[in-house]
Design a protein around this motif. Structure first.
Motif, PDB file in Angstrom:
ATOM      1  N   LEU A  89      42.197  36.531  52.753  1.00 34.75           N
ATOM      2  CA  LEU A  89      40.975  36.197  52.034  1.00 34.75           C
ATOM      3  C   LEU A  89      39.891  35.879  53.051  1.00 34.75           C
ATOM      4  O   LEU A  89      40.119  35.130  53.997  1.00 34.75           O
ATOM      5  CB  LEU A  89      41.224  35.002  51.115  1.00 34.75           C
ATOM      6  N   GLU A  90      38.705  36.470  52.857  1.00 34.28           N
ATOM      7  CA  GLU A  90      37.676  36.335  53.878  1.00 34.28           C
ATOM      8  C   GLU A  90      37.177  34.894  53.978  1.00 34.28           C
ATOM      9  O   GLU A  90      37.221  34.138  52.998  1.00 34.28           O
ATOM     10  CB  GLU A  90      36.517  37.294  53.610  1.00 34.28           C
ATOM     11  N   PRO A  91      36.720  34.486  55.164  1.00 37.33           N
ATOM     12  CA  PRO A  91      36.268  33.105  55.374  1.00 37.33           C
ATOM     13  C   PRO A  91      35.230  32.677  54.339  1.00 37.33           C
ATOM     14  O   PRO A  91      34.327  33.433  53.994  1.00 37.33           O
ATOM     15  CB  PRO A  91      35.669  33.155  56.787  1.00 37.33           C
ATOM     16  N   GLY A  92      35.371  31.462  53.849  1.00 44.07           N
ATOM     17  CA  GLY A  92      34.435  30.922  52.875  1.00 44.07           C
ATOM     18  C   GLY A  92      34.826  31.160  51.426  1.00 44.07           C
ATOM     19  O   GLY A  92      34.141  30.661  50.517  1.00 44.07           O
ATOM     20  N   TRP A  93      35.928  31.889  51.198  1.00 38.07           N
ATOM     21  CA  TRP A  93      36.320  32.195  49.817  1.00 38.07           C
ATOM     22  C   TRP A  93      36.535  30.930  48.998  1.00 38.07           C
ATOM     23  O   TRP A  93      36.199  30.902  47.801  1.00 38.07           O
ATOM     24  CB  TRP A  93      37.587  33.040  49.807  1.00 38.07           C
ATOM     25  N   HIS A  94      37.076  29.899  49.640  1.00 41.46           N
ATOM     26  CA  HIS A  94      37.429  28.690  48.884  1.00 41.46           C
ATOM     27  C   HIS A  94      36.200  27.935  48.395  1.00 41.46           C
ATOM     28  O   HIS A  94      36.246  27.260  47.363  1.00 41.46           O
ATOM     29  CB  HIS A  94      38.313  27.775  49.733  1.00 41.46           C
ATOM     30  N   ARG A  95      35.090  28.058  49.143  1.00 39.85           N
ATOM     31  CA  ARG A  95      33.879  27.382  48.693  1.00 39.85           C
ATOM     32  C   ARG A  95      33.326  28.030  47.420  1.00 39.85           C
ATOM     33  O   ARG A  95      32.814  27.334  46.525  1.00 39.85           O
ATOM     34  CB  ARG A  95      32.830  27.389  49.812  1.00 39.85           C
ATOM     35  N   GLU A  96      33.403  29.365  47.334  1.00 39.18           N
ATOM     36  CA  GLU A  96      32.929  30.049  46.132  1.00 39.18           C
ATOM     37  C   GLU A  96      33.769  29.658  44.916  1.00 39.18           C
ATOM     38  O   GLU A  96      33.235  29.363  43.841  1.00 39.18           O
ATOM     39  CB  GLU A  96      32.976  31.566  46.328  1.00 39.18           C
ATOM     40  N   ILE A  97      35.081  29.637  45.082  1.00 37.71           N
ATOM     41  CA  ILE A  97      35.951  29.290  43.966  1.00 37.71           C
ATOM     42  C   ILE A  97      35.788  27.816  43.590  1.00 37.71           C
ATOM     43  O   ILE A  97      35.772  27.460  42.411  1.00 37.71           O
ATOM     44  CB  ILE A  97      37.422  29.617  44.297  1.00 37.71           C
ATOM     45  N   ALA A  98      35.653  26.942  44.603  1.00 37.40           N
ATOM     46  CA  ALA A  98      35.463  25.515  44.307  1.00 37.40           C
ATOM     47  C   ALA A  98      34.192  25.303  43.491  1.00 37.40           C
ATOM     48  O   ALA A  98      34.175  24.505  42.540  1.00 37.40           O
ATOM     49  CB  ALA A  98      35.403  24.718  45.608  1.00 37.40           C
ATOM     50  N   ALA A  99      33.104  26.013  43.847  1.00 37.79           N
ATOM     51  CA  ALA A  99      31.856  25.888  43.098  1.00 37.79           C
ATOM     52  C   ALA A  99      32.024  26.387  41.668  1.00 37.79           C
ATOM     53  O   ALA A  99      31.478  25.794  40.722  1.00 37.79           O
ATOM     54  CB  ALA A  99      30.750  26.669  43.807  1.00 37.79           C
ATOM     55  N   LEU A 100      32.795  27.459  41.496  1.00 38.58           N
ATOM     56  CA  LEU A 100      33.031  28.008  40.163  1.00 38.58           C
ATOM     57  C   LEU A 100      33.830  27.019  39.308  1.00 38.58           C
ATOM     58  O   LEU A 100      33.518  26.793  38.129  1.00 38.58           O
ATOM     59  CB  LEU A 100      33.771  29.330  40.274  1.00 38.58           C
ATOM     60  N   ARG A 119      37.306  40.906  45.410  1.00 41.62           N
ATOM     61  CA  ARG A 119      36.931  42.298  45.666  1.00 41.62           C
ATOM     62  C   ARG A 119      37.906  42.896  46.678  1.00 41.62           C
ATOM     63  O   ARG A 119      38.312  42.235  47.625  1.00 41.62           O
ATOM     64  CB  ARG A 119      35.501  42.403  46.189  1.00 41.62           C
ATOM     65  N   TYR A 120      38.275  44.135  46.466  1.00 33.65           N
ATOM     66  CA  TYR A 120      39.242  44.821  47.323  1.00 33.65           C
ATOM     67  C   TYR A 120      38.558  45.339  48.586  1.00 33.65           C
ATOM     68  O   TYR A 120      37.484  45.917  48.542  1.00 33.65           O
ATOM     69  CB  TYR A 120      39.860  45.985  46.560  1.00 33.65           C
ATOM     70  N   ILE A 188      35.130  37.925  41.746  1.00 31.79           N
ATOM     71  CA  ILE A 188      34.233  37.091  42.546  1.00 31.79           C
ATOM     72  C   ILE A 188      33.723  37.873  43.751  1.00 31.79           C
ATOM     73  O   ILE A 188      34.212  38.955  44.061  1.00 31.79           O
ATOM     74  CB  ILE A 188      34.932  35.791  42.981  1.00 31.79           C
ATOM     75  N   ARG A 189      32.740  37.324  44.444  1.00 36.99           N
ATOM     76  CA  ARG A 189      32.119  38.040  45.555  1.00 36.99           C
ATOM     77  C   ARG A 189      33.029  38.126  46.783  1.00 36.99           C
ATOM     78  O   ARG A 189      32.990  39.100  47.522  1.00 36.99           O
ATOM     79  CB  ARG A 189      30.802  37.362  45.954  1.00 36.99           C
ATOM     80  N   ALA A 190      33.820  37.102  47.008  1.00 37.08           N
ATOM     81  CA  ALA A 190      34.685  37.081  48.192  1.00 37.08           C
ATOM     82  C   ALA A 190      35.684  38.237  48.150  1.00 37.08           C
ATOM     83  O   ALA A 190      36.141  38.647  47.080  1.00 37.08           O
ATOM     84  CB  ALA A 190      35.425  35.747  48.276  1.00 37.08           C
ATOM     85  N   ARG A 191      36.022  38.743  49.326  1.00 37.48           N
ATOM     86  CA  ARG A 191      36.907  39.895  49.425  1.00 37.48           C
ATOM     87  C   ARG A 191      38.330  39.488  49.796  1.00 37.48           C
ATOM     88  O   ARG A 191      38.544  38.544  50.561  1.00 37.48           O
ATOM     89  CB  ARG A 191      36.381  40.884  50.468  1.00 37.48           C
ATOM     90  N   ALA A 192      39.280  40.230  49.257  1.00 38.94           N
ATOM     91  CA  ALA A 192      40.671  40.158  49.704  1.00 38.94           C
ATOM     92  C   ALA A 192      40.886  41.378  50.598  1.00 38.94           C
ATOM     93  O   ALA A 192      40.795  42.516  50.141  1.00 38.94           O
ATOM     94  CB  ALA A 192      41.615  40.186  48.509  1.00 38.94           C
ATOM     95  N   ILE A 193      41.127  41.125  51.874  1.00 41.09           N
ATOM     96  CA  ILE A 193      41.152  42.206  52.862  1.00 41.09           C
ATOM     97  C   ILE A 193      42.590  42.560  53.199  1.00 41.09           C
ATOM     98  O   ILE A 193      43.353  41.739  53.717  1.00 41.09           O
ATOM     99  CB  ILE A 193      40.401  41.785  54.137  1.00 41.09           C
TER     100      ILE A 193
END
Length: 253
Positions: A89-100, A119-120, A188-193
């Motif tokens: 999971l790309e850096p910062g993903w947890h902040r987006e989910i925490a805000a959600l 996102r793939y 969500i905007r964050a990517r799973a790489i």
């Protein structure tokens, strides 16, 4: 907040990569526990799991059975997250989910019945990887389903109300996503790489075309048993029967 479930078999390198992307979220308290559910590894998967403080469980059977076993054993998270080894999971993903999740709390819990996917993306350079990203994200948008590498997060209550993962020989991810429904899924905007070589069985071979067609038809009202029959079984890159049939195989070192 989250219990993370990762199904493995001979996934030593992929597991280490996935766990590395959870460190910041664990430090912030978003990830409360990680459960590695193994199908009989002969490499260092267990060593990686135990050295990093994960709970290590053994459940022989298809991936759906391992995912269900991890969800049943999870205790510390109000939400469940299911990831495949080799996905970062790309850096910062947890902040987006925490805000959600904060928005859901402010709304009195409305929205807690939604499922989240990333996102793939692929780590490799080149046009082939970019075309695969476009293909996977387009297919996800058309069918309302997600690639296995996109992960899945949903509340424990919602997961239980849906009946959880079923022990299917293939397409266990499709089966659950269909029960979730297109309108109840958010990308969500964050990517799973996906790091390393990945084979979802959707190449130009006869078997690959069958598997690709089965995932496309999954967006329609085709009975799951027919989809599984069309999709077929097979072996992943690591030789595990059933994992490639589920759209997943471990990366090659």
């Amino acid at each position: 907040m989250f219990s993370v479930v990762i199904p493995t078999r001979n996934s030593e390198e992929g597991l280490a990569r996935t766990l590395s992307s959870l460190v910041a979220a664990a430090a912030d308290g978003l990830v409360r526990e990680v459960l590695v559910v193994d199908g009989g590894s002969t490499d260092g998967t267990a060593i990686v799991a135990e050295a990093t403080g994960c709970s290590f469980l053994v459940a022989h059977g298809p991936i759906g059975e391992r995912l269900a076993r991890g969800a049943e054993a999870a205790r510390r998270g109000e939400w469940l997250m299911f990831l495949r080894p080799g996905v970062m999971l790309e850096p910062g993903w947890h902040r987006e989910i925490a805000a959600l999740l904060e928005r859901i709390d402010r709304a009195g819990g409305r929205g807690a019945d939604r499922a989240l996917v990333f996102r793939y993306a692929r780590d490799e350079l080149g046009a082939g990887a970019r075309l695969d990203e476009v293909r996977a994200n387009l297919l996800s948008g058309l069918t309302g389903l997600a690639h296995p590498s996109q992960g899945l997060a949903l509340s424990r209550r919602h997961y239980r109300s849906l009946g959880g993962y079923r022990s299917l020989p293939a397409l266990e991810d499709v089966d659950l996503l269909r029960r979730i429904g297109r309108l109840n899924r958010t990308t969500i905007r964050a990517r799973a790489i996906r790091v390393g070589r990945f084979d979802d069985g959707s190449g130009l071979s006869t078997a690959g075309l069958r598997r690709g067609l089965s995932r496309l038809l999954a967006g329609l009202a085709v009975p799951p048993r027919l989809l599984v029959r069309l999709h077929g079984g097979g072996k992943g890159i690591n030789g595990e029967a059933g994992d490639r049939g589920a759209g997943y195989a471990d990366p090659v070192p």
